[in-house]
Design an enzyme around this catalytic site. Structure first.
Site, PDB file in Angstrom:
ATOM      1  N   ASN A   7      51.623  33.385  49.718  1.00  0.00           N
ATOM      2  CA  ASN A   7      52.367  34.498  49.373  1.00  0.00           C
ATOM      3  C   ASN A   7      52.307  35.870  49.994  1.00  0.00           C
ATOM      4  O   ASN A   7      51.195  36.505  49.574  1.00  0.00           O
ATOM      5  CB  ASN A   7      52.200  34.454  47.791  1.00  0.00           C
ATOM      6  CG  ASN A   7      52.918  35.544  46.978  1.00  0.00           C
ATOM      7  OD1 ASN A   7      53.830  36.475  47.555  1.00  0.00           O
ATOM      8  ND2 ASN A   7      52.573  36.075  45.712  1.00  0.00           N
ATOM      9  N   LYS A   9      53.422  38.594  49.898  1.00  0.00           N
ATOM     10  CA  LYS A   9      53.996  39.945  48.934  1.00  0.00           C
ATOM     11  C   LYS A   9      54.476  41.040  50.012  1.00  0.00           C
ATOM     12  O   LYS A   9      55.666  40.619  50.658  1.00  0.00           O
ATOM     13  CB  LYS A   9      52.595  40.215  48.298  1.00  0.00           C
ATOM     14  CG  LYS A   9      51.738  39.328  47.607  1.00  0.00           C
ATOM     15  CD  LYS A   9      50.555  39.729  46.839  1.00  0.00           C
ATOM     16  CE  LYS A   9      49.937  38.636  46.151  1.00  0.00           C
ATOM     17  NZ  LYS A   9      48.900  38.734  45.118  1.00  0.00           N
ATOM     18  N   HIS A  86      55.358  35.389  38.760  1.00  0.00           N
ATOM     19  CA  HIS A  86      54.134  35.953  39.286  1.00  0.00           C
ATOM     20  C   HIS A  86      53.157  37.125  38.328  1.00  0.00           C
ATOM     21  O   HIS A  86      54.203  37.739  37.699  1.00  0.00           O
ATOM     22  CB  HIS A  86      54.305  36.596  40.815  1.00  0.00           C
ATOM     23  CG  HIS A  86      53.098  36.754  41.437  1.00  0.00           C
ATOM     24  ND1 HIS A  86      52.191  37.630  41.336  1.00  0.00           N
ATOM     25  CD2 HIS A  86      52.240  35.786  42.255  1.00  0.00           C
ATOM     26  CE1 HIS A  86      51.172  37.753  41.888  1.00  0.00           C
ATOM     27  NE2 HIS A  86      50.905  36.414  42.567  1.00  0.00           N
ATOM     28  N   GLU A 158      46.972  30.803  38.171  1.00  0.00           N
ATOM     29  CA  GLU A 158      46.657  31.929  38.874  1.00  0.00           C
ATOM     30  C   GLU A 158      45.905  32.738  37.787  1.00  0.00           C
ATOM     31  O   GLU A 158      46.458  33.573  37.360  1.00  0.00           O
ATOM     32  CB  GLU A 158      47.496  32.611  39.724  1.00  0.00           C
ATOM     33  CG  GLU A 158      48.127  32.137  40.796  1.00  0.00           C
ATOM     34  CD  GLU A 158      48.734  33.079  41.897  1.00  0.00           C
ATOM     35  OE1 GLU A 158      48.147  33.364  43.008  1.00  0.00           O
ATOM     36  OE2 GLU A 158      49.443  33.983  41.484  1.00  0.00           O
ATOM     37  N   GLY A 164      43.102  38.871  44.232  1.00  0.00           N
ATOM     38  CA  GLY A 164      42.890  40.138  45.006  1.00  0.00           C
ATOM     39  C   GLY A 164      41.370  40.593  44.689  1.00  0.00           C
ATOM     40  O   GLY A 164      40.922  41.909  45.104  1.00  0.00           O
ATOM     41  N   SER A 200      42.236  34.701  45.089  1.00  0.00           N
ATOM     42  CA  SER A 200      41.188  34.947  46.170  1.00  0.00           C
ATOM     43  C   SER A 200      40.695  33.656  46.813  1.00  0.00           C
ATOM     44  O   SER A 200      39.511  33.259  47.002  1.00  0.00           O
ATOM     45  CB  SER A 200      39.790  35.558  45.402  1.00  0.00           C
ATOM     46  OG  SER A 200      40.204  36.653  44.872  1.00  0.00           O
ATOM     47  N   GLY A 221      47.259  34.737  48.462  1.00  0.00           N
ATOM     48  CA  GLY A 221      47.928  35.978  48.816  1.00  0.00           C
ATOM     49  C   GLY A 221      47.213  36.770  50.133  1.00  0.00           C
ATOM     50  O   GLY A 221      47.727  36.171  51.237  1.00  0.00           O
ATOM     51  N   GLY A 222      46.307  37.503  50.074  1.00  0.00           N
ATOM     52  CA  GLY A 222      45.735  38.275  51.132  1.00  0.00           C
ATOM     53  C   GLY A 222      45.596  37.400  52.275  1.00  0.00           C
ATOM     54  O   GLY A 222      45.651  37.639  53.587  1.00  0.00           O
TER      55      GLY A 222
HETATM   56  P1  13P Z   1      44.946  36.782  46.516  1.00  0.00           P
HETATM   57  O1  13P Z   1      44.857  35.439  47.150  1.00  0.00           O
HETATM   58  O2  13P Z   1      45.086  37.872  47.312  1.00  0.00           O
HETATM   59  O3  13P Z   1      43.941  36.557  45.361  1.00  0.00           O
HETATM   60  O4  13P Z   1      46.699  36.508  45.764  1.00  0.00           O
HETATM   61  C1  13P Z   1      46.697  35.536  44.985  1.00  0.00           C
HETATM   62  C2  13P Z   1      48.053  35.803  44.594  1.00  0.00           C
HETATM   63  O5  13P Z   1      48.531  36.421  43.601  1.00  0.00           O
HETATM   64  C3  13P Z   1      49.139  34.521  45.170  1.00  0.00           C
HETATM   65  O6  13P Z   1      50.248  34.683  44.452  1.00  0.00           O
END
Ligand code: 13P
Length: 239
Positions: A7, A9, A86, A158, A164, A200, A221-222
């Site tokens: 993702n 973002k 989300h 999640e 994050g 994370s 995410g990241g």
């Molecule tokens: P991170 O992997 O950055 O913690 O984000 C998770 C997320 O929100 C994926 O949708």
């Protein structure tokens, strides 16, 4: 093999996306979905082997919805998954379960599989209400959907406090939650769904997370925006 869903973002600009595609070209993509920002979906479709997802979809069909993207439009681009619910849209955009029902119905009508996100925040966890919260998030939506659509949904657990932050539940806690989610959906609706873990996930914890057999994959995410790290995670999930 685990499903890997990136993702991205709004982390990347156009040049970053071009670089990401070029640097991850050698990766094995059969089980990897990139949920790109809308402006880059075409780039990924034209120039990569990833399965392509969206991060959001309109509650309505085609028509007078300024600034929205409809399920039919996503389908016409070649999108096959879309994130729904989300936690960032629950909190920043005040989206509700009624809206998630409409979004999911729109998606399945156009053969796009919803990735439905659920998870507790820190206060809810500390108050020991995680299962109540997550159960309610599921029931409020699943109760209103057509039975034959339920197995098209991929559920992503999640915990909001893990997104994050670098904090991750223990393997036992993730296993307990994924079992709870699968059992609830099986017992109440007779449906079997895939359940992802998100929050994370990174190159340092992927080996340990991979030991949880009840987890069918990850929503990332990241780490899905960093080519080397993402390639490493992909390589750990391809078998
Ligand atoms: P991170 O992997 O950055 O913690 O984000 C998770 C997320 O929100 C994926 O949708």
């Amino acid at each position: 093999m685990k499903l890997v869903v990136g993702n991205q973002k709004t982390y990347l600009n156009r040049q970053d996306v071009v670089n990401f595609i070029n640097k991850t070209r050698e990766g094995h993509c059969e089980n990897v979905i990139i949920c790109a920002s809308f402006p880059y979906i075409d780039l990924y479709i034209e120039d990569s082997n990833y399965i392509i997802g969206a991060q959001n979809v309109s509650v309505k069909g085609n028509g007078a919805s300024t600034g929205e993207i409809s399920a039919e439009q996503l389908n016409s681009l070649g999108v096959s998954y879309s994130i729904v619910a989300h936690s960032e849209r629950r909190s920043d955009n005040k989206e509700t379960s009624e809206m998630f029902v409409d979004k999911i119905n729109n998606l399945v009508k156009y053969d796009i599989r919803p990735i439905f996100c659920i998870g507790e925040n820190l206060d809810q966890r500390e108050a020991n209400t995680t299962k109540d919260i997550v159960g309610r998030q599921i029931i409020e939506v699943f109760d209103k959907l057509n039975k034959e659509d339920l197995e098209k949904i991929v559920v992503a657990y999640e915990p909001v406090w893990a997104i994050g932050t670098g904090k991750v539940p223990t393997n036992d806690e993730i296993e307990d939650m994924t079992n709870y989610i699968k059992d609830l959906i099986q017992d109440k609706y007779g449906a079997r769904v895939l359940v992802l873990y998100g929050g994370s996930v990174n190159e340092k914890n992927i080996d340990e997370l991979n030991q949880i057999e009840t987890v069918d994959g990850y929503l990332i995410g990241g780490a899905s925006t960093k080519p080397d790290e993402f390639l490493y995670i992909m390589s750990k999930c391809e078998k």
